[in-house]
Design an enzyme around this catalytic site. Structure first.
Site, mmCIF file in Angstrom:
data_model
loop_
_atom_site.group_PDB
_atom_site.id
_atom_site.type_symbol
_atom_site.label_atom_id
_atom_site.label_comp_id
_atom_site.label_asym_id
_atom_site.label_seq_id
_atom_site.Cartn_x
_atom_site.Cartn_y
_atom_site.Cartn_z
ATOM 1 N N SER A 51 0.828 -1.207 0.000
ATOM 2 C CA SER A 51 0.000 0.000 0.000
ATOM 3 C C SER A 51 0.867 1.264 0.000
ATOM 4 C CB SER A 51 -0.879 -0.023 1.248
ATOM 5 O OG SER A 51 -1.568 1.183 1.371
ATOM 6 N N VAL B 106 3.869 10.853 4.487
ATOM 7 C CA VAL B 106 2.765 11.271 3.614
ATOM 8 C C VAL B 106 1.531 11.659 4.432
ATOM 9 C CG1 VAL B 106 1.188 10.491 1.792
ATOM 10 C CG2 VAL B 106 3.635 9.945 1.660
ATOM 11 N N CYS C 17 0.502 3.182 10.809
ATOM 12 C CA CYS C 17 1.069 4.367 10.142
ATOM 13 C C CYS C 17 1.724 5.271 11.185
ATOM 14 C CB CYS C 17 -0.019 5.140 9.399
ATOM 15 S SG CYS C 17 0.625 6.680 8.708
ATOM 16 N N THR D 173 6.638 0.729 8.385
ATOM 17 C CA THR D 173 7.930 1.422 8.452
ATOM 18 C C THR D 173 8.402 1.647 9.896
ATOM 19 O OG1 THR D 173 6.694 3.481 8.319
ATOM 20 C CG2 THR D 173 7.623 2.641 6.276
#
Ligand code: SIN
Length: 304
Positions: free
Chosen positions: A21, A71, A130, A193
């Site tokens: 994604s 982002v 995220c 991440t």
């Protein structure tokens, strides 16, 4: 010919290679470069309840063997996804899996319920990892009780294959994996991440507008492999592994560590055809090692 097909929680994939994604858009951006029907699946960009503009620029930074991004889940919201994007991608000859994100449990549930209605979407990936948003995201993925709660609430409304994407920014990845399985996850994606930062010494300023961001790419592969291996030993559900996969050898390492499928992420920014090369490379490896099915390789690491 080796059989590359795999099964994740009852869902048949033609091969174990999928795209991560946020690194592959909605898939149609890549139609000029590759035959996306050769992929096992595409995990499309995060979808939230409402429009999100994302974080201010700069929100990308190159690092040694990797990159940072912040982002901030930029997307136009679930209504837009259902109305504008879904009709465009629904007939792709590969599994389209939606990355579901949110700031509150209610938002995750709302988005998951809307996606559940889309006939051609067979699975979602619940993004509780995220690192680039002030509310939600990784906050849900670093506390086992919260991870279990959001998974269980989504499980009540989402009737197809429920994958949960875990954050590596934790002390014990297996505690988080067990928590989401207890909440009803059918499969686990890992890793998202690693929280990092970059500094411009001349300007004495952080490179990213958000100061910190998520590190991906080859730099994180050893950590991702370790976590896939630990989680494979700790829970019974299938794993979709990612973190710095740049070629077929990297992908095979993840499968040997315990991943049933893999995602290619950062490498897509360097070579839009890399995922197809990885499909071919896995097939060549299986041929060379006389392995009949991918399932025979999953977790087949020799440690004794
Ligand atoms: C982002 O949009 O900030 C990246 C998404 C993620 O790390 O889950």
């Amino acid at each position: 010919m080796p059989d590359l097909a795999i099964n994740i929680a009852g869902l048949h994939f033609k091969n174990p290679v999928t795209t991560a994604s946020g690194t592959f858009g909605y898939g149609d951006e890549f139609l000029d470069f590759i035959d996306i029907g050769r992929l096992g699946g595409i995990f499309v960009k995060a979808v939230t309840g409402k429009n999100r503009d994302g974080n201010p620029y700069p929100r990308m930074a190159e690092t040694a063997s990797g990159m940072l991004n912040s982002v901030g889940l930029q997307n136009k919201g679930v209504d837009h996804f259902c109305r504008e994007i879904y009709p465009r991608i629904r007939d792709f000859n590969t599994h389209i899996i939606v990355n579901v994100s949110g700031s509150t449990v209610e938002e995750y549930v709302e988005v998951a319920a809307r996606i559940n209605e889309l006939e051609k979407i067979p699975a979602i990936e619940l993004n509780i990892s995220c690192p680039n948003v002030k509310l939600g995201g990784m906050a849900f993925g670093t506390v086992p009780s919260m991870a279990e709660e959001v998974t269980a609430e989504v499980r009540k409304v989402y009737k197809k294959v429920l994958m949960v994407k875990l954050s590596p920014n934790v002390t014990s990845i297996t505690d988080l994996a067990k928590a989401v399985v207890d909440g009803g996850a059918d499969a686990i994606t890992l890793i998202n991440t690693l929280l990092g930062m970059a500094i411009d010494a001349e300007r004495r300023r952080p490179v990213l507008s958000t100061i910190t961001g998520g590190l991906s790419g080859p730099a994180i592969k050893p950590i991702a492999l370790r976590m896939v291996w630990q989680v494979h030993k700790a829970v019974q559900v299938p794993i979709v592994g990612l973190g710095g996969i740049m070629n077929a050898t990297d992908a095979i390492e993840f499968i040997l560590a315990g991943a049933s499928a893999i995602q290619v992420g950062t490498a897509n920014f360097i070579d839009p055809a890399v995922s197809i090369k990885i499909v071919d490379g896995i097939e060549a490896y299986m041929d060379r090692h006389k392995i009949n099915t991918v399932a025979d390789m999953v977790g087949a690491l020799r440690t004794e």
